[in-house]
Enzyme design. Structure first.
Site, mmCIF file in Angstrom:
data_model
loop_
_atom_site.group_PDB
_atom_site.id
_atom_site.type_symbol
_atom_site.label_atom_id
_atom_site.label_comp_id
_atom_site.label_asym_id
_atom_site.label_seq_id
_atom_site.Cartn_x
_atom_site.Cartn_y
_atom_site.Cartn_z
ATOM 1 N N ASP A 188 1.347 -0.899 -0.065
ATOM 2 C CA ASP A 188 -0.043 -0.425 -0.009
ATOM 3 C C ASP A 188 0.537 1.590 0.182
ATOM 4 O O ASP A 188 1.716 1.571 0.507
ATOM 5 C CB ASP A 188 -0.632 -0.077 1.013
ATOM 6 C CG ASP A 188 -1.879 0.820 1.734
ATOM 7 O OD1 ASP A 188 -2.120 1.777 -0.248
ATOM 8 O OD2 ASP A 188 -2.586 1.118 2.075
ATOM 9 N N ASP A 189 0.758 1.987 -1.210
ATOM 10 C CA ASP A 189 1.588 2.999 -1.508
ATOM 11 C C ASP A 189 3.100 3.319 -1.081
ATOM 12 O O ASP A 189 4.032 4.101 -1.069
ATOM 13 C CB ASP A 189 0.945 4.246 -0.522
ATOM 14 C CG ASP A 189 -0.359 4.716 -0.457
ATOM 15 O OD1 ASP A 189 -0.567 4.387 -0.763
ATOM 16 O OD2 ASP A 189 -0.193 5.197 0.535
ATOM 17 N N CYS A 195 -5.473 4.240 -4.651
ATOM 18 C CA CYS A 195 -5.967 2.883 -3.798
ATOM 19 C C CYS A 195 -6.241 2.290 -4.656
ATOM 20 O O CYS A 195 -6.378 1.289 -5.126
ATOM 21 C CB CYS A 195 -5.123 2.632 -2.491
ATOM 22 S SG CYS A 195 -6.152 4.368 -1.530
ATOM 23 N N ARG A 204 -7.617 -0.757 -6.895
ATOM 24 C CA ARG A 204 -8.013 -2.525 -6.431
ATOM 25 C C ARG A 204 -9.041 -2.942 -7.300
ATOM 26 O O ARG A 204 -10.127 -3.629 -7.170
ATOM 27 C CB ARG A 204 -8.519 -2.580 -5.051
ATOM 28 C CG ARG A 204 -6.836 -2.192 -4.175
ATOM 29 C CD ARG A 204 -7.094 -1.315 -2.998
ATOM 30 N NE ARG A 204 -5.680 -0.862 -1.963
ATOM 31 C CZ ARG A 204 -4.740 -1.699 -1.934
ATOM 32 N NH1 ARG A 204 -5.755 -2.877 -1.051
ATOM 33 N NH2 ARG A 204 -3.854 -0.996 -1.140
ATOM 34 N N LYS A 227 -6.600 -5.040 3.357
ATOM 35 C CA LYS A 227 -7.184 -4.038 2.838
ATOM 36 C C LYS A 227 -8.215 -4.491 2.013
ATOM 37 O O LYS A 227 -7.824 -4.602 0.846
ATOM 38 C CB LYS A 227 -6.141 -2.966 2.335
ATOM 39 C CG LYS A 227 -6.748 -1.751 2.370
ATOM 40 C CD LYS A 227 -5.958 -0.613 2.034
ATOM 41 C CE LYS A 227 -6.520 0.459 1.093
ATOM 42 N NZ LYS A 227 -5.658 2.198 1.406
ATOM 43 N N HIS A 257 -11.700 -1.400 0.630
ATOM 44 C CA HIS A 257 -10.943 -1.081 0.709
ATOM 45 C C HIS A 257 -12.782 -0.369 -0.564
ATOM 46 O O HIS A 257 -12.381 0.243 -2.338
ATOM 47 C CB HIS A 257 -10.177 0.285 -0.190
ATOM 48 C CG HIS A 257 -10.149 1.652 0.048
ATOM 49 N ND1 HIS A 257 -9.168 2.520 -0.314
ATOM 50 C CD2 HIS A 257 -11.330 2.052 0.566
ATOM 51 C CE1 HIS A 257 -9.907 3.580 -0.384
ATOM 52 N NE2 HIS A 257 -10.479 4.197 -0.030
ATOM 53 N N HIS A 275 1.674 2.423 4.367
ATOM 54 C CA HIS A 275 0.737 3.449 3.746
ATOM 55 C C HIS A 275 0.726 4.056 5.079
ATOM 56 O O HIS A 275 0.741 3.588 6.264
ATOM 57 C CB HIS A 275 -0.632 3.075 3.680
ATOM 58 C CG HIS A 275 -1.996 3.919 3.157
ATOM 59 N ND1 HIS A 275 -2.453 4.952 4.237
ATOM 60 C CD2 HIS A 275 -2.631 4.094 2.686
ATOM 61 C CE1 HIS A 275 -3.154 5.813 3.756
ATOM 62 N NE2 HIS A 275 -3.578 5.356 2.412
ATOM 63 N N ASP A 292 -0.221 -1.357 -5.196
ATOM 64 C CA ASP A 292 -1.300 0.074 -5.579
ATOM 65 C C ASP A 292 -1.233 0.542 -6.088
ATOM 66 O O ASP A 292 -2.371 1.289 -6.683
ATOM 67 C CB ASP A 292 -1.952 -0.400 -4.447
ATOM 68 C CG ASP A 292 -2.002 0.589 -3.525
ATOM 69 O OD1 ASP A 292 -0.871 1.118 -3.356
ATOM 70 O OD2 ASP A 292 -2.761 0.818 -2.890
ATOM 71 N N ASN A 293 -0.201 2.369 -5.964
ATOM 72 C CA ASN A 293 0.344 3.166 -6.518
ATOM 73 C C ASN A 293 1.665 3.561 -6.151
ATOM 74 O O ASN A 293 2.000 2.897 -5.759
ATOM 75 C CB ASN A 293 -0.809 4.351 -6.436
ATOM 76 C CG ASN A 293 -1.871 4.265 -5.036
ATOM 77 O OD1 ASN A 293 -2.529 3.541 -4.561
ATOM 78 N ND2 ASN A 293 -0.373 4.367 -3.822
ATOM 79 N N LYS A 307 1.929 9.825 -5.858
ATOM 80 C CA LYS A 307 0.762 8.900 -5.883
ATOM 81 C C LYS A 307 -0.121 9.903 -6.036
ATOM 82 O O LYS A 307 -0.071 11.547 -5.241
ATOM 83 C CB LYS A 307 0.545 8.524 -4.478
ATOM 84 C CG LYS A 307 -0.912 8.234 -4.182
ATOM 85 C CD LYS A 307 -1.301 7.826 -2.975
ATOM 86 C CE LYS A 307 -2.759 7.260 -2.801
ATOM 87 N NZ LYS A 307 -2.784 6.951 -0.737
#
Length: 568
Positions: free
Chosen positions: A43-44, A81, A85, A143, A145, A235, A341-342, A390
């Site tokens: 994540d990130d 994110c 996803r 996660k 989301h 994150h 994810d990014n 991001k």
């Protein structure tokens, strides 16, 4: 036969032989026992953070996966994110799948529009639903989301067992709101039902252990499994055990520029970048290391050390899952795909997302009562060699580190610069699982897949696939379109020009030379292609959207609040 003719004949024969070999390899892959699938999402995480992509953070387990598999250096996500996803689950553009914008940042003109529901909608099918119908066991931890309610939970979208963070973020440790149930503010669900985390909760440890528990108790019926491990690290808020933070503080005391230089050098040594690659220049909007006060440098060192500690711990937990696969004899028949994810997060988070007062004094950074991010300068280092981070459609926001370890151990240690996109993952996994994609499901029509299988890339058959790479991006009014090596980007000041820029990524993946005035015909061609993308995917073009979102989601004031008043 003349020498030139002999040479051409030999080259033709060699190419034919290679083509036949790759075709046989793909046939072998498809005829082999259906693989287990382990899909791991960070994540990130920035492009250059892990060791296999140039970073100095200790990630030995990911580095082994890279040596045993394939690194993709031109693989793309959305700019944030939940849009990524939604495409990861559906294989369809996020404007169709229900996350046209992040639910948290919807503007009035988008509310109620098709594709902007704020959850994974019924125009698409989540691929775990299809794998489960094809006989796979399906497990998830981490996660989600993609919806808060039970009917929008992982259980409702094909996961047999799941423990999911429903929201975009939470503390990585136990807090009053995540250890007690509050139906009006749901944070977690297990198998669809509201859940809490334990008192000793640390996100990466807990999610890996939960997935391992699912694998250990899986039915022994000979059927393959899908495991989706969706870490929330690294994150914000940046939180990690003190001993792991301490391991990294000396490394980052050298500052942005030293780490920047070392990473670029390592990326070239690894073959991630060609030796003549020109990386993106550091944006001059924020101070260089030597311009910071001593108190600011200490804060920045501590924050980056905490970020690195989170990546380190994530890697350790990936190692635990891999060890479980080896102990159970499943490792050699498991496809493992790792990605972020990014791009890295450069926004000024401050404490505006915190439910309680926080203590961000230097010695407290990383502890349960702190709440910080690591800001735009470290994010630019994480995004190396690319531009921005991001939230933006420049390469640094949408190019993510990706590793695929294939069960047949094809192409060990290979690095591929063939472009790919997150929508390509669903058709790839369905092909390997020998699962079909229906036109309708349970009486509802489904949007056709928009991605294409990566299996030719994995088996070495698609070195020229870049010529037909054709993708669009839009999020928060930040736009891009790419055809082959040409890309247009729209961003507003201070990061963009407020007009379309044109880049040739073959020569300039750092996006440093705007060619819009030199190639107006190519610019017009791609702008037209972007308009087709908007129409095809139901993108809501909102006036001044980029400026409006920037007021809520920006990096501009990061350094103003970096040091608490008591420590200035």
């Amino acid at each position: 036969m003349p020498t030139r003719s002999k040479l051409l004949f030999a080259l033709t024969a060699l190419a034919l032989c290679a083509s036949q070999t790759f075709a046989q390899t793909r046939d072998q892959a498809l005829n082999a026992k259906r693989p287990n699938i382990l899909l791991i999402v960070a994540d990130d995480l920035g492009f250059s953070d892990i060791g296999a992509f140039g970073g100095e953070i200790d990630t030995p387990h990911l580095d082994v996966l890279a040596r045993e598999g394939l690194r993709l250096t031109d693989f793309h996500s959305a700019a944030t994110c939940s849009p990524t996803r939604s495409m990861l689950m559906s294989g369809v553009d996020h404007h169709i799948a229900g996350i046209g914008s992040m639910a948290e940042l919807l503007v009035e003109e988008q509310v109620g529009k098709p594709g902007y529901e704020g959850y994974l909608n019924d125009r698409v099918v989540a691929f775990p639903e299809l794998l489960r119908r094809a006989g796979y066991h399906t497990y998830m931890a981490g996660k989600w989301h993609l919806g808060l309610t039970e009917e929008r939970s992982p259980k409702a979208r094909g996961f047999e067992k799941s423990f999911a963070l429903l929201r975009g973020a939470d503390d990585h440790v136990a807090q009053p709101w995540n250890t007690t149930l509050n139906p009006t503010e749901p944070y977690y669900r297990e198998d669809g039902q509201l859940a809490t985390v334990p008192a000793d909760f640390y996100s990466s440890n807990f999610y890996a252990d939960k997935l391992i528990s699912y694998l250990k108790t899986a039915p022994q019926d000979g059927q393959p499994f899908l495991g989706y491990l969706a870490f929330t690290a690294p994150h914000w808020p940046l939180q990690a055990p003190e001993d792991v933070i301490a391991k990294y503080e000396a490394r980052y005391a050298a500052g942005y520029e030293a780490i920047h230089s070392a990473r670029i050098q390592k990326q070239k040594a690894l073959g991630i970048l060609p030796n003549d690659f020109l990386p993106a220049k550091r944006l001059s909007l924020w101070p260089q290391w030597h311009r910071l006060s001593e108190a600011q440098r200490k804060q920045e060192t501590r924050r980056m050390a905490t970020y690195a500690a989170m990546v380190d711990i994530m890697d350790r937990n990936i190692g635990k899952v891999i060890e479980q696969l080896k102990e159970s004899g499943q490792y050699d028949n498991t496809l493992i795909l790792f990605m972020s994810d990014n791009g890295a997060e450069g926004a000024n988070v401050g404490t505006r997302y915190s439910a309680i007062p926080r203590d961000n004094r230097l010695a407290n950074i990383g502890k349960a009562s702190s709440y910080v991010s690591y800001g735009p300068n470290w994010a630019q280092v994480s995004a190396l060699p690319f531009n921005m981070f991001k939230g933006y459609s420049f390469e640094g926001g949408i190019t993510v580190p990706t590793i695929v370890r294939y069960p047949t151990k094809l192409g060990q240690g290979r690095i591929s610069a063939t472009p790919g996109h997150v929508t390509d993952i669903v058709p790839t996994l369905l092909e390997l699982a020998r699962a079909s994609y229906p036109k309708e499901l349970n009486g509802r029509a489904l949007t056709p897949l928009q991605g294409r299988s990566l299996l030719p890339v994995l088996t070495g058959q698609a070195p020229s696939q870049s010529a037909r790479f054709d993708k669009g991006w839009e999020l928060f009014g930040q736009k891009a379109y790419r055809q082959g090596d040409w890309k247009i980007v729209y961003s507003v000041p201070p990061y963009g020009t407020g007009t379309w820029q044109l880049f040739n990524l073959k020569n300039d993946r750092g996006e440093q030379q705007d060619l819009a005035t030199q190639h107006p015909e190519k610019l017009a061609e791609l702008v037209t292609a972007y308009k087709v993308y908007v129409h095809r995917n139901g993108v809501q073009e909102v006036p001044k959207l980029a400026e409006r979102v920037a007021q809520r989601y920006s990096s501009q004031a990061y350094f103003e609040g970096l040091v608490p008043p008591s420590e200035k």
